[in-house]
Design a protein around this motif. Structure first.
Motif, mmCIF file in Angstrom:
data_model
loop_
_atom_site.group_PDB
_atom_site.id
_atom_site.type_symbol
_atom_site.label_atom_id
_atom_site.label_comp_id
_atom_site.label_asym_id
_atom_site.label_seq_id
_atom_site.Cartn_x
_atom_site.Cartn_y
_atom_site.Cartn_z
ATOM 1 N N UNK A 1 0.548 -1.561 0.488
ATOM 2 C CA UNK A 1 0.333 -0.172 -0.014
ATOM 3 C C UNK A 1 1.185 1.413 -0.280
ATOM 4 N N UNK A 2 0.556 2.029 -0.483
ATOM 5 C CA UNK A 2 0.959 3.880 -0.990
ATOM 6 C C UNK A 2 0.199 4.840 -0.698
ATOM 7 N N UNK A 3 0.321 5.462 0.552
ATOM 8 C CA UNK A 3 0.014 5.911 1.031
ATOM 9 C C UNK A 3 0.621 7.720 0.665
ATOM 10 N N UNK A 4 0.117 8.407 0.012
ATOM 11 C CA UNK A 4 1.057 10.068 -0.803
ATOM 12 C C UNK A 4 1.121 10.650 0.490
ATOM 13 N N UNK A 5 0.256 11.174 1.712
ATOM 14 C CA UNK A 5 -0.048 11.947 2.302
ATOM 15 C C UNK A 5 -1.338 12.902 2.069
ATOM 16 N N UNK A 6 -1.584 12.596 0.902
ATOM 17 C CA UNK A 6 -2.158 13.782 -0.309
ATOM 18 C C UNK A 6 -3.969 13.820 0.910
ATOM 19 N N UNK A 7 -5.367 13.747 -0.270
ATOM 20 C CA UNK A 7 -6.320 14.244 0.171
ATOM 21 C C UNK A 7 -7.071 12.152 0.070
ATOM 22 N N UNK A 8 -7.383 12.141 1.129
ATOM 23 C CA UNK A 8 -8.445 10.822 0.602
ATOM 24 C C UNK A 8 -7.020 9.617 1.515
ATOM 25 N N UNK A 9 -7.215 9.960 2.979
ATOM 26 C CA UNK A 9 -5.904 8.831 3.406
ATOM 27 C C UNK A 9 -6.619 6.915 3.292
ATOM 28 N N UNK A 10 -5.496 6.487 3.436
ATOM 29 C CA UNK A 10 -5.645 4.872 3.140
ATOM 30 C C UNK A 10 -5.607 4.281 4.422
ATOM 31 N N UNK A 11 -5.208 5.200 5.720
ATOM 32 C CA UNK A 11 -5.606 4.521 6.630
ATOM 33 C C UNK A 11 -6.657 3.254 6.732
ATOM 34 N N UNK A 12 -7.501 3.254 6.514
ATOM 35 C CA UNK A 12 -8.640 2.234 7.016
ATOM 36 C C UNK A 12 -8.450 0.905 6.328
ATOM 37 N N UNK A 13 -7.495 0.519 5.246
ATOM 38 C CA UNK A 13 -7.062 -0.392 4.722
ATOM 39 C C UNK A 13 -6.001 -1.070 5.024
ATOM 40 N N UNK A 14 -5.889 -1.923 4.999
ATOM 41 C CA UNK A 14 -5.351 -3.212 5.202
ATOM 42 C C UNK A 14 -4.215 -4.037 4.426
ATOM 43 N N UNK A 15 -3.308 -4.204 5.137
ATOM 44 C CA UNK A 15 -2.307 -4.086 3.905
ATOM 45 C C UNK A 15 -0.769 -4.421 4.406
ATOM 46 N N UNK A 16 -0.460 -6.008 3.837
ATOM 47 C CA UNK A 16 0.821 -6.343 4.476
ATOM 48 C C UNK A 16 1.960 -5.692 4.548
ATOM 49 N N UNK A 17 2.693 -5.269 4.211
ATOM 50 C CA UNK A 17 2.992 -4.203 3.979
ATOM 51 C C UNK A 17 2.835 -2.326 3.019
ATOM 52 N N UNK A 18 3.539 -1.452 3.738
ATOM 53 C CA UNK A 18 2.547 0.143 4.129
ATOM 54 C C UNK A 18 3.700 1.140 3.539
ATOM 55 N N UNK A 19 3.908 1.637 2.961
ATOM 56 C CA UNK A 19 4.479 2.709 2.746
ATOM 57 C C UNK A 19 3.449 4.265 2.638
ATOM 58 N N UNK A 20 3.792 5.361 4.061
ATOM 59 C CA UNK A 20 2.719 6.145 3.697
ATOM 60 C C UNK A 20 3.823 7.412 3.769
ATOM 61 N N UNK B 1 7.638 16.693 7.640
ATOM 62 C CA UNK B 1 8.861 16.479 6.692
ATOM 63 C C UNK B 1 9.149 15.816 4.835
ATOM 64 N N UNK B 2 8.296 15.396 5.185
ATOM 65 C CA UNK B 2 8.997 14.765 3.253
ATOM 66 C C UNK B 2 9.071 12.992 3.832
ATOM 67 N N UNK B 3 9.545 12.809 4.952
ATOM 68 C CA UNK B 3 9.808 11.258 5.095
ATOM 69 C C UNK B 3 9.041 10.791 5.215
ATOM 70 N N UNK B 4 8.982 9.225 4.484
ATOM 71 C CA UNK B 4 8.183 7.886 5.463
ATOM 72 C C UNK B 4 8.336 7.245 5.968
ATOM 73 N N UNK B 5 7.327 6.658 6.119
ATOM 74 C CA UNK B 5 7.098 5.788 7.625
ATOM 75 C C UNK B 5 6.640 4.112 6.255
ATOM 76 N N UNK B 6 7.840 2.927 6.900
ATOM 77 C CA UNK B 6 7.482 1.306 6.221
ATOM 78 C C UNK B 6 7.115 1.011 7.154
ATOM 79 N N UNK B 7 5.188 1.209 7.252
ATOM 80 C CA UNK B 7 5.002 -0.418 8.249
ATOM 81 C C UNK B 7 4.557 -1.739 7.493
ATOM 82 N N UNK B 8 4.686 -2.439 8.755
ATOM 83 C CA UNK B 8 4.258 -3.768 8.329
ATOM 84 C C UNK B 8 3.252 -4.160 9.391
ATOM 85 N N UNK B 9 1.900 -5.281 8.658
ATOM 86 C CA UNK B 9 0.768 -6.004 9.082
ATOM 87 C C UNK B 9 1.361 -6.503 10.661
#
Length: 426
Positions: A140-159, A163-171
């Motif tokens: 899952x790739x969530x760019x931080x713009x409009x329409x968050x994908x926070x309610x969508x479950x995925x194995x690996x998330x790039x959010x 400050x322009x960084x990204x968080x890589x999360x795991x389920x």
């Protein structure tokens, strides 16, 4: 006693069609959220000519064509290939499972999630080691713009984060993430994926998804195997709400018309009509979402309102207040061979009550044909599980929860929902 459903462990694809009660089910492979009006129009044509004219928009923001036959599947695949919605091979199709922000590249995102999706797909298809990923493994790739994908479950998330960084999360690990610069995000996400393959292989492929690995081996096993450090980073994004999805909308510089079909089920003529509206009143572009909606990008809000008005002629969902949004129902029998009974015969009658008992996301009722609960994995205020004698009623849980009542008739279901809605059954 409910029959035990068969867990197939894979999604239907063009190269791996899934048999169903109404023929073969195949999926047009979109990489990212963008789809042109021409692509949508061709999918409608394929559905009409090669299938039964029905198209499902899945929770993975993919279009599934129903009723394809052995005699027509070759023509359907040629049509998908002509519009760039056929993966290069069966191996590529199986591992290319990516959800990207619906307005990627248009709204104020930290990165272009659609461009990143294309890069990720190329790497997944290039690396032979990654072909061992399970068929449902999802990025899952969530760019931080409009329409968050926070309610969508995925194995690996790039959010995207501050400050322009990204968080890589795991389920399965909600309070920690690998925080990196955008340019390093794909490399580290793929390190997680390769580590998952290695750990899964060591444990006789017993883990279907990252969450099951985390539950079995602990939160540190996967980052340790990947050689990555996770630090405290709580999820802060709120999920998108119906009010932000449907109807004429503006998000920053982006205007669009959000249109849905009940239960995500589109007829070919409806999709063709929306494609025509995207061409005549929009920019010629639609966006796929995991919320049973298509977004028609428009030059301004006036055009968005015109698209919405025309979509209403087809009885499509164009408002967050639409009662049909309060019900989620799988296809049920006879379309799904796993389903014990039909699920959609009474949904219009149940929708007003479901709306009154809706949870935080507006969904009050989930109707499932079997205990897999494919249409909704999370809990609902009420889940009705089809059984031979009617419905089992489950409260505040999913289709695999313990029933409060068993084998209710439809009339009894109406009474129970009415009581919870504070009214009387009609």
């Amino acid at each position: 006693m409910q029959p035990r459903p068969e867990i197939k462990g894979w999604c239907p694809g063009a190269f791996a069609p899934m048999p169903s009660g109404d023929g073969l089910l195949i999926r047009a492979k979109a990489v990212g959220s963008r789809m042109s009006a021409a692509q949508a129009r061709e999918i409608a044509r394929i559905a009409d000519n090669c299938g039964n004219g029905l198209i499902d928009l899945s929770q993975r923001a993919q279009l599934q064509l129903r009723g394809i036959s052995e005699a027509t599947i070759a023509e359907a695949l040629r049509g998908l290939e002509a519009i760039g919605m056929l993966a290069p091979s069966a191996d590529a199709e199986r591992v290319t499972n990516i959800i990207a922000s619906p307005l990627a590249g248009l709204s104020s995102g930290v990165f272009d999630a659609n461009a990143m999706a294309v890069e990720l797909a190329a790497e997944l298809q290039r690396d032979a080691a990654l072909r061992a990923l399970p068929p449902k493994f999802l990025f899952l790739l969530d760019d931080g713009g409009a329409l968050s994908l926070a309610d969508v479950e995925a194995d690996i998330r790039i959010e995207a984060i501050a400050k322009g960084d990204v968080a890589i999360r795991i389920a399965g690990v909600s309070n920690r993430a690998v925080v990196v610069a955008t340019d390093d995000a794909l490399d580290d996400a793929l390190r997680f994926a390769r580590a998952f393959v290695e750990l899964r292989d060591r444990h006789a492929n017993s883990f279907r998804r990252v969450r099951t690995l985390v539950e079995a081996l602990g939160a540190d096993a996967l980052p340790r195997a990947a050689g990555l450090d996770m630090r405290v980073s709580k999820e802060a994004r709120a999920p998108a709400r119906w009010a932000h999805i449907f109807g004429a909308q503006r998000r920053g510089a982006v205007a669009y018309a959000g249109v849905g079909a009940p239960f995500g089920r589109w007829r070919a003529d409806e999709l063709a009509a929306i494609a025509d509206l995207a061409q005549s009143g929009g920019t010629g572009e639609l966006r796929l979402t995991p919320w049973r909606a298509l977004l028609i990008v428009t030059p301004d809000e006036d055009n968005a309102r015109r698209v919405v008005s025309r979509a209403q002629d087809h009885d499509l969902i164009t408002s967050a207040d639409d009662k049909r949004l309060a019900v989620i129902a799988c296809p049920g029998a006879p379309e799904c061979p796993q389903a014990v009974a039909e699920t959609r015969a009474h949904v219009i009658d149940l929708a007003p009550l479901a709306q009154k008992i809706g949870g935080a996301d507006g969904v009050g009722l989930h109707l499932s044909g079997c205990a897999k609960g494919c249409a909704r994995q999370s809990a609902s205020p009420i889940t009705l599980l089809a059984c031979a004698e009617g419905f089992d009623l489950i409260e505040n849980a999913g289709a695999d929860g313990a029933p409060s009542f068993r084998s209710l008739t439809f009339e009894a279901v109406m009474r129970e929902l009415s009581a919870r809605a504070g009214g009387r059954a009609q």
